[in-house]
Enzyme design. Structure first.
Site, PDB file in Angstrom:
ATOM      1  N   GLY A 172      -4.595  -4.272  -3.627  1.00  0.00           N
ATOM      2  CA  GLY A 172      -5.587  -3.219  -3.883  1.00  0.00           C
ATOM      3  C   GLY A 172      -4.803  -1.992  -4.287  1.00  0.00           C
ATOM      4  O   GLY A 172      -4.115  -1.411  -3.461  1.00  0.00           O
ATOM      5  N   HIS A 173      -4.816  -1.654  -5.563  1.00  0.00           N
ATOM      6  CA  HIS A 173      -4.022  -0.540  -6.076  1.00  0.00           C
ATOM      7  C   HIS A 173      -4.954   0.591  -6.487  1.00  0.00           C
ATOM      8  O   HIS A 173      -5.802   0.421  -7.360  1.00  0.00           O
ATOM      9  CB  HIS A 173      -3.159  -1.002  -7.258  1.00  0.00           C
ATOM     10  CG  HIS A 173      -2.170  -2.074  -6.885  1.00  0.00           C
ATOM     11  ND1 HIS A 173      -1.374  -2.714  -7.788  1.00  0.00           N
ATOM     12  CD2 HIS A 173      -1.840  -2.597  -5.672  1.00  0.00           C
ATOM     13  CE1 HIS A 173      -0.601  -3.601  -7.161  1.00  0.00           C
ATOM     14  NE2 HIS A 173      -0.886  -3.554  -5.873  1.00  0.00           N
ATOM     15  N   LYS A 181       1.872   2.083  -5.193  1.00  0.00           N
ATOM     16  CA  LYS A 181       2.405   1.542  -6.456  1.00  0.00           C
ATOM     17  C   LYS A 181       1.467   1.845  -7.625  1.00  0.00           C
ATOM     18  O   LYS A 181       1.903   2.191  -8.716  1.00  0.00           O
ATOM     19  CB  LYS A 181       2.591   0.018  -6.338  1.00  0.00           C
ATOM     20  CG  LYS A 181       3.574  -0.390  -5.263  1.00  0.00           C
ATOM     21  CD  LYS A 181       3.635  -1.892  -5.078  1.00  0.00           C
ATOM     22  CE  LYS A 181       2.420  -2.523  -4.426  1.00  0.00           C
ATOM     23  NZ  LYS A 181       2.207  -2.137  -3.014  1.00  0.00           N
ATOM     24  N   ASP A 202       0.810  -1.223   0.000  1.00  0.00           N
ATOM     25  CA  ASP A 202       0.000   0.000   0.000  1.00  0.00           C
ATOM     26  C   ASP A 202       0.841   1.269   0.000  1.00  0.00           C
ATOM     27  O   ASP A 202       0.431   2.306   0.526  1.00  0.00           O
ATOM     28  CB  ASP A 202      -0.954   0.018   1.210  1.00  0.00           C
ATOM     29  CG  ASP A 202      -1.814  -1.224   1.260  1.00  0.00           C
ATOM     30  OD1 ASP A 202      -2.166  -1.731   0.180  1.00  0.00           O
ATOM     31  OD2 ASP A 202      -2.123  -1.691   2.367  1.00  0.00           O
ATOM     32  N   GLN A 224       1.911  -6.458  -3.512  1.00  0.00           N
ATOM     33  CA  GLN A 224       2.407  -6.627  -2.148  1.00  0.00           C
ATOM     34  C   GLN A 224       3.741  -5.866  -2.053  1.00  0.00           C
ATOM     35  O   GLN A 224       3.912  -4.885  -2.755  1.00  0.00           O
ATOM     36  CB  GLN A 224       2.567  -8.107  -1.783  1.00  0.00           C
ATOM     37  CG  GLN A 224       1.260  -8.843  -1.587  1.00  0.00           C
ATOM     38  CD  GLN A 224       0.514  -9.093  -2.885  1.00  0.00           C
ATOM     39  OE1 GLN A 224       1.043  -9.670  -3.815  1.00  0.00           O
ATOM     40  NE2 GLN A 224      -0.735  -8.678  -2.954  1.00  0.00           N
TER      41      GLN A 224
HETATM   42  P1  GDP Z   1      -0.689   0.284  -3.555  1.00  0.00           P
HETATM   43  O1  GDP Z   1      -1.296  -0.969  -3.078  1.00  0.00           O
HETATM   44  O2  GDP Z   1       0.793   0.324  -3.328  1.00  0.00           O
HETATM   45  O3  GDP Z   1      -1.039   0.634  -4.969  1.00  0.00           O
HETATM   46  O4  GDP Z   1      -1.284   1.450  -2.629  1.00  0.00           O
HETATM   47  P2  GDP Z   1      -2.842   1.630  -2.187  1.00  0.00           P
HETATM   48  O5  GDP Z   1      -3.601   2.113  -3.350  1.00  0.00           O
HETATM   49  O6  GDP Z   1      -3.322   0.409  -1.489  1.00  0.00           O
HETATM   50  O7  GDP Z   1      -2.714   2.726  -1.051  1.00  0.00           O
HETATM   51  C1  GDP Z   1      -2.124   3.954  -1.296  1.00  0.00           C
HETATM   52  C2  GDP Z   1      -3.147   5.037  -0.946  1.00  0.00           C
HETATM   53  O8  GDP Z   1      -2.483   6.294  -0.864  1.00  0.00           O
HETATM   54  C3  GDP Z   1      -4.222   5.233  -1.995  1.00  0.00           C
HETATM   55  O9  GDP Z   1      -5.404   5.625  -1.356  1.00  0.00           O
HETATM   56  C4  GDP Z   1      -3.677   6.353  -2.875  1.00  0.00           C
HETATM   57  O10 GDP Z   1      -4.702   7.094  -3.519  1.00  0.00           O
HETATM   58  C5  GDP Z   1      -2.992   7.195  -1.842  1.00  0.00           C
HETATM   59  N1  GDP Z   1      -1.800   7.929  -2.313  1.00  0.00           N
HETATM   60  C6  GDP Z   1      -0.844   7.529  -3.194  1.00  0.00           C
HETATM   61  N2  GDP Z   1       0.133   8.451  -3.286  1.00  0.00           N
HETATM   62  C7  GDP Z   1      -0.213   9.457  -2.435  1.00  0.00           C
HETATM   63  C8  GDP Z   1       0.412  10.688  -2.043  1.00  0.00           C
HETATM   64  O11 GDP Z   1       1.497  11.048  -2.489  1.00  0.00           O
HETATM   65  N3  GDP Z   1      -0.255  11.443  -1.108  1.00  0.00           N
HETATM   66  C9  GDP Z   1      -1.450  11.068  -0.571  1.00  0.00           C
HETATM   67  N4  GDP Z   1      -2.015  11.862   0.339  1.00  0.00           N
HETATM   68  N5  GDP Z   1      -2.060   9.924  -0.923  1.00  0.00           N
HETATM   69  C10 GDP Z   1      -1.446   9.124  -1.822  1.00  0.00           C
HETATM   70  P1  IMO Z   2      -0.825  -4.251  -2.247  1.00  0.00           P
HETATM   71  O1  IMO Z   2      -0.405  -4.803  -3.588  1.00  0.00           O
HETATM   72  C1  IMO Z   2      -0.916  -4.666   2.100  1.00  0.00           C
HETATM   73  C2  IMO Z   2      -0.875  -8.739   3.704  1.00  0.00           C
HETATM   74  C3  IMO Z   2      -2.129  -9.106   4.479  1.00  0.00           C
HETATM   75  C4  IMO Z   2      -1.531 -10.058   5.501  1.00  0.00           C
HETATM   76  C5  IMO Z   2      -0.460 -10.801   4.695  1.00  0.00           C
HETATM   77  C6  IMO Z   2      -0.900 -12.147   4.150  1.00  0.00           C
HETATM   78  O2  IMO Z   2      -2.108  -3.523  -2.278  1.00  0.00           O
HETATM   79  O3  IMO Z   2       0.292  -3.491  -1.627  1.00  0.00           O
HETATM   80  P2  IMO Z   2      -2.559 -12.822   2.175  1.00  0.00           P
HETATM   81  O4  IMO Z   2      -4.004 -12.534   1.956  1.00  0.00           O
HETATM   82  O5  IMO Z   2      -1.665 -12.331   1.082  1.00  0.00           O
HETATM   83  O6  IMO Z   2      -2.286 -14.268   2.497  1.00  0.00           O
HETATM   84  O7  IMO Z   2      -2.167 -12.019   3.529  1.00  0.00           O
HETATM   85  O8  IMO Z   2      -0.135  -9.941   3.604  1.00  0.00           O
HETATM   86  N1  IMO Z   2      -1.107  -8.235   2.332  1.00  0.00           N
HETATM   87  C7  IMO Z   2      -1.072  -6.940   1.997  1.00  0.00           C
HETATM   88  N2  IMO Z   2      -0.926  -5.836   2.760  1.00  0.00           N
HETATM   89  N3  IMO Z   2      -1.018  -4.552   0.756  1.00  0.00           N
HETATM   90  C8  IMO Z   2      -1.139  -5.649  -0.021  1.00  0.00           C
HETATM   91  O9  IMO Z   2      -1.120  -5.575  -1.369  1.00  0.00           O
HETATM   92  C9  IMO Z   2      -1.204  -6.906   0.595  1.00  0.00           C
HETATM   93  N4  IMO Z   2      -1.353  -8.170   0.141  1.00  0.00           N
HETATM   94  C10 IMO Z   2      -1.271  -8.962   1.211  1.00  0.00           C
HETATM   95  O10 IMO Z   2      -2.704  -7.980   5.093  1.00  0.00           O
HETATM   96  O11 IMO Z   2      -0.865  -9.338   6.512  1.00  0.00           O
HETATM   97 MG    MG Z   3      -2.778  -1.642  -1.748  1.00  0.00          MG
END
Ligand code: GDP
Ligand code: IMO
Ligand code: MG
Length: 412
Positions: free
Chosen positions: A48-49, A24, A21, A228
């Site tokens: 979840g991206h 990416k 998270d 991840q």
């Molecule tokens: P990912 O799994 O690595 O793609 O990241 P996620 O989407 O799960 O979580 C990142 C969260 O941070 C999302 O809600 C994005 O919209 C938000 N985000 C990404 N870059 C920035 C930033 O530079 N500033 C802020 N405030 N939010 C950001």
């Molecule tokens: P993105 O791509 C954050 C974590 C789960 C748990 C562990 C194992 O959005 O960054 P699983 O369901 O994979 O067997 O769970 O890994 N986990 C993540 N945490 N972002 C993710 O993906 C994750 N994918 C798995 O919360 O701790």
């Molecule tokens: Mg994510």
């Protein structure tokens, strides 16, 4: 951007440096405009991206985050485990938004299918851990571990099987799953849940290894989307509190069947602080008021499960290790704006002999950085914060996130 693209070269991987998270999805979306092929390499719908374009939020679980760009060829590689109803839902959501990804979508014959029973096993195993050890791993309950267990045990079902009759395959799974896990499989319900996928996706299941090879021969550039992150890697992460796949740059290349020498750059994505979802060590975690403030300012709730993310400060040793394992050539430090109101920012600069963090307090800037697009326009203290990360890790922080929107990024 042109300078950045030149330094990235034709094959770039985007890899999380912390516990996921990091943001990416956002950088993949930003770069996708300039890449012919966007390829997801590993993991499943545990990812979840999130992308925010024109104030509208899109969350991708299985489709690569570059799918919004209509020119891009979209590849789902061999290293993934796919829950097909989730994939169809994503395709349909995009269709409803006027984006038809299907004609340019290619799914590997070698990717594995996540059945409903994998989710049930995931839930059952978590319950057993809770009962026997007092806590589970805190999985996303998306069936990821059990699907990779089946793959490693050579009992899995690959996407190529979707083109044929799944009933005998599911009947065999039902007998095995009942015997091993005491979980009942509803073969008819499984078949029903897959019938639309069989109709819609069968024509899109191909040899993606050859497809990528041919794109590279034709000098098309490839953007690899990691899922991840490094500290969740099955080998190098905080085992056993990890996911069940390889989440590093090497894992991404393996997941796509690309040779290591194909990679020309690797962007490490790290938040300017740190978060984690699920159980496991988190040495720089802060609880109470400070942790809550980071969570609220950063909107730190899981994109997949909605769970509140645990929050804490940046760990330089973790970033160094992630850079070491992945060979990062660039950093994308994200969510700098979330720290805008902090007076002082503690950073773990090293780990002491007692195994505890050695803290260094860096001055905050107490000015809004939201939407800043030029590094030189960031407050002095924010620039120094970034320079500190660069100096400690030896990797240039080329991209700095200053908000969730596509344009909210400085590029140097
Ligand atoms: P990912 O799994 O690595 O793609 O990241 P996620 O989407 O799960 O979580 C990142 C969260 O941070 C999302 O809600 C994005 O919209 C938000 N985000 C990404 N870059 C920035 C930033 O530079 N500033 C802020 N405030 N939010 C950001
Ligand atoms: P993105 O791509 C954050 C974590 C789960 C748990 C562990 C194992 O959005 O960054 P699983 O369901 O994979 O067997 O769970 O890994 N986990 C993540 N945490 N972002 C993710 O993906 C994750 N994918 C798995 O919360 O701790
Ligand atoms: Mg994510």
């Amino acid at each position: 951007m042109q300078k950045l693209l030149k330094s990235l070269g034709p094959v770039c991987a985007v890899i999380g440096a912390q516990w996921g998270d990091e943001g990416k999805g956002k950088v993949i979306d930003l770069l996708s405009e300039h890449y012919g092929v966007i390829a997801r390499a590993c993991g499943g719908a545990n990812a979840g991206h999130t992308i925010v374009v024109g104030g509208q939020k899109h969350i991708f679980h299985l489709l690569p985050s570059g799918a919004l760009h209509p020119h891009a060829t979209v590849v789902i590689g061999s290293g993934l485990v796919l829950h097909l109803p989730t994939l169809l839902e994503e395709i349909r959501t995009l269709q409803a938004a006027g984006i038809d990804v299907l004609p340019r979508l290619y799914i590997s014959t070698e990717a594995h299918i996540v059945f409903e029973f994998h989710k049930q096993i995931d839930i059952a195993l978590e319950k057993q851990r809770q009962e026997r050890e007092g806590k589970g791993i805190g999985t996303t309950k998306r069936g990821i571990g059990p699907a990779y267990m089946d793959k490693a045990a050579r009992s899995g079902t690959r996407m190529e099987c979707l083109k044929g009759d799944l009933r005998p395959i599911l009947t065999a799974h039902a007998e095995r799953v009942q015997r091993l896990y005491d979980v009942a499989v509803d073969v008819d319900a499984e078949l029903k849940s897959l019938s639309s996928a069989q109709q819609l996706l069968s024509g899109h299941i191909v040899d993606t290894v050859t497809l990528l090879y041919e794109h590279l021969i034709q000098k098309k550039n490839v953007l690899i989307e990691g899922a991840q992150a490094s500290l969740l890697d099955l080998d190098h992460g905080t085992y056993p509190y990890v996911t069940s796949s390889q989440t590093t740059s090497a894992g991404a290349l393996q997941g796509l069947g690309l040779p290591p020498r194909a990679l020309t750059s690797c962007i490490g994505v790290a938040k300017a602080y740190c978060t984690r979802v699920g159980e496991g060590d988190f040495a720089t975690e802060v609880r109470g008021e400070q942790g809550d403030r980071l969570r609220e300012r950063g909107g730190e709730y899981g994109s997949t499960t909605g769970r509140p993310r645990r929050c804490g400060w940046l760990s330089i040793p973790d970033l160094k290790r992630a850079a070491m394992i992945n060979g990062f050539t660039h950093w994308n430090i994200t969510k700098l704006d979330v720290l805008d109101e902090e007076e002082e920012i503690p950073v773990c600069a090293g780990i002491g002999a007692d195994g505890k963090p050695e803290w260094k307090n860096l001055p905050g800037w107490r000015t809004s950085t939201v939407g800043v697009t030029e590094f030189s326009k960031l407050p002095q203290e924010a620039q120094e914060y970034i320079r500190f990360i660069e100096k400690e890790t030896g990797v240039p922080a080329t991209l700095i996130g200053t908000g969730p929107g596509r344009e909210q990024m400085t590029i140097q």
